[in-house]
Design a protein around this motif. Structure first.
Motif, short mmCIF file in Angstrom:
data_model
loop_
_atom_site.label_atom_id
_atom_site.label_comp_id
_atom_site.label_asym_id
_atom_site.label_seq_id
_atom_site.Cartn_x
_atom_site.Cartn_y
_atom_site.Cartn_z
N PRO A 105 163.13 -27.08 62.74
CA PRO A 105 162.45 -25.78 62.69
C PRO A 105 161.21 -25.77 61.82
O PRO A 105 160.31 -24.95 62.03
N SER A 106 161.15 -26.66 60.85
CA SER A 106 159.96 -26.68 59.97
C SER A 106 158.72 -27.20 60.68
O SER A 106 157.60 -26.92 60.26
N SER A 120 161.37 -17.48 64.66
CA SER A 120 162.07 -18.24 63.62
C SER A 120 161.12 -18.85 62.59
O SER A 120 161.55 -19.29 61.52
N SER A 121 159.84 -18.90 62.88
CA SER A 121 158.89 -19.52 61.96
C SER A 121 158.68 -18.68 60.69
O SER A 121 158.12 -19.16 59.70
N HIS A 172 168.09 -21.86 55.20
CA HIS A 172 167.57 -21.19 56.38
C HIS A 172 167.44 -22.16 57.56
O HIS A 172 167.63 -21.79 58.70
N GLU A 173 167.11 -23.40 57.27
CA GLU A 173 166.93 -24.38 58.35
C GLU A 173 168.24 -24.65 59.08
O GLU A 173 168.26 -24.76 60.31
N LYS A 174 169.35 -24.74 58.34
CA LYS A 174 170.64 -24.95 58.99
C LYS A 174 171.00 -23.76 59.87
O LYS A 174 171.54 -23.92 60.97
N THR A 175 170.70 -22.57 59.38
CA THR A 175 170.99 -21.38 60.18
C THR A 175 170.15 -21.37 61.46
O THR A 175 170.64 -21.03 62.54
N LEU A 176 168.89 -21.77 61.33
CA LEU A 176 168.01 -21.81 62.51
C LEU A 176 168.46 -22.86 63.53
O LEU A 176 168.41 -22.63 64.74
N VAL A 214 172.71 -22.14 70.06
CA VAL A 214 173.27 -21.01 70.79
C VAL A 214 172.27 -20.49 71.83
O VAL A 214 172.62 -20.19 72.99
N TRP A 215 171.02 -20.37 71.41
CA TRP A 215 169.98 -19.93 72.34
C TRP A 215 169.84 -20.89 73.51
O TRP A 215 169.66 -20.46 74.67
#
Length: 380
Positions: free
Chosen positions: A281-282, A339-340, A348-352, A358-359
């Motif tokens: 995500p980063s 999400s950015s 936060h990265e693990k949650t994303l 899921v998405w």
């Protein structure tokens, strides 16, 4: 001296007596014979009068009933006098141009008829011909040939382009019907009526091939076409009717081969777009870049796939499938953009990452289900 009464009715009676002289015996026989004939005549004449009484008392009523029947019988044409038997042989189908709504057909058409005043091979007209200058029409015989049964026969070969409005709503799983429409340019149904020449009135070359299509069994249909005009010809009645022949050749696309060519590239682009969820995500720029590249590739692919198709006023099945892919990629880009804003720390990265998985499952499920619904409703 031979005695003959003056009335012709009684001459046979006297003639039977032979030469009888004016004696007593001859006079007696003559009187009896004449008296018998006279009595017969007095009885027969009243009977003849009453038997003929309706005929001379009501001559107009009798003529009004019998005369129209006699006239109808005398005016009735000979059996099959207007009928023109027609047959066709499809020799080849060269090409189909969907963008121009045209196709090229090579066919033979034969005619058999009885009326010597007709020449359907000469007066027959192709109603849906396309680009008339590129068509070739050849008559096998300059004049109609007389067959042993007394009928006339003629033969025409035609090579040229025909047109129809293709229905592409279910493209690429569509079935098309190539038609050849014929009418007599001079004789209406009062002079000539087309009829199919037996059960095998239309035959197709069993070795015919059409790249990209499967050719089905052709059919011949004969209808009556009515023109709501006299075309400016004052002595011609309006709503004039003409006998019309329609040859129909069904063609279908091979489902498996076409599915591989169209749907596999779309599926590959969707899979590549799904890889966005497997990038950290980063790395927002990389995720956005991959999604936009997939979107642009999908646009180029659709333009290429539909370049050979005409502009239509409805949405084709292929367009709906591309729209589902567009929605899939746009939702992915929206998820990345949203999400950015959640920061770059590890928590936060693990949650994303979990949310991306899921998405991905939800989007792929919705995308595949949408494709099934589009195909099922389009082909229903």
């Amino acid at each position: 001296m031979t005695v003959f009464p003056p009335c012709p009715m009684f001459r046979p009676a006297v003639a039977e007596l032979g030469p009888v002289t004016a004696g007593a015996f001859g006079s007696t026989v003559l009187i009896k014979t004449v008296a018998g004939r006279l009595a017969t005549a007095l009885v027969a004449l009243p009977l003849m009068f009453f038997a003929s009484w309706p005929a001379w008392t009501e001559p107009e009523a009798q003529d009004s009933t019998v005369a129209p029947v006699k006239e109808a019988i005398e005016a009735a044409p000979a059996p099959d006098a207007k009928q023109v038997l027609v047959g066709a042989y499809i020799n080849d189908i060269q090409q189909i141009d969907f963008k121009a709504n045209s196709y090229s057909v090579d066919l033979y058409v034969w005619f058999r008829w009885k009326n010597p005043e007709l020449d359907p091979a000469k007066t027959m007209e192709f109603m849906n011909r396309f680009a008339g200058g590129d068509n070739i029409r050849e008559r096998l015989y300059e004049e109609p040939q007389k067959l042993p049964d007394g009928n006339l026969y003629s033969f025409v070969r035609y090579q040229g382009y025909f047109s129809t409005k293709f229905d592409l709503e279910t493209y690429p799983f569509d079935s098309q019907y190539l038609t050849v429409v014929m009418e007599d340019s001079i004789s209406d149904i009062s002079d000539a009526i087309y009829a199919a020449d037996g059960k095998n009135s239309i035959v197709i070359d069993p070795e015919i091939t059409l790249p990209g299509f499967k050719v089905g069994k052709p059919e011949m249909k004969i209808t009556t076409n009515i023109y709501p005009t006299n075309f400016g010809y004052l002595t011609q009645p309006e709503d004039d009717a003409y006998s019309r022949i329609t040859l129909t050749i069904p063609v279908t696309r091979p489902v498996l081969a076409l599915s591989l060519k169209i749907f596999v590239p779309i599926l590959l682009i969707v899979v590549c777009a799904s890889l966005v969820f497997f990038i950290r995500p980063s790395y927002v720029e990389a995720r956005i870049g991959l999604g936009i590249t997939a979107l642009l590739t999908l646009v180029a692919l659709q333009l290429t796939a539909t370049s050979s198709l005409p502009e239509v006023e409805y949405v084709m099945m292929l367009d709906k499938i591309y729209m589902l892919a567009y929605v899939f990629i746009i939702v992915i880009l929206a998820r990345v953009a949203a999400s950015s804003w959640k920061g770059k720390d590890a928590e936060h990265e693990k949650t994303l990452i979990y949310g991306d998985r899921v998405w991905l499952v939800g989007l792929l499920t919705a995308y595949l289900l949408g494709n099934v619904i589009v195909v099922a409703t389009s082909l229903a």
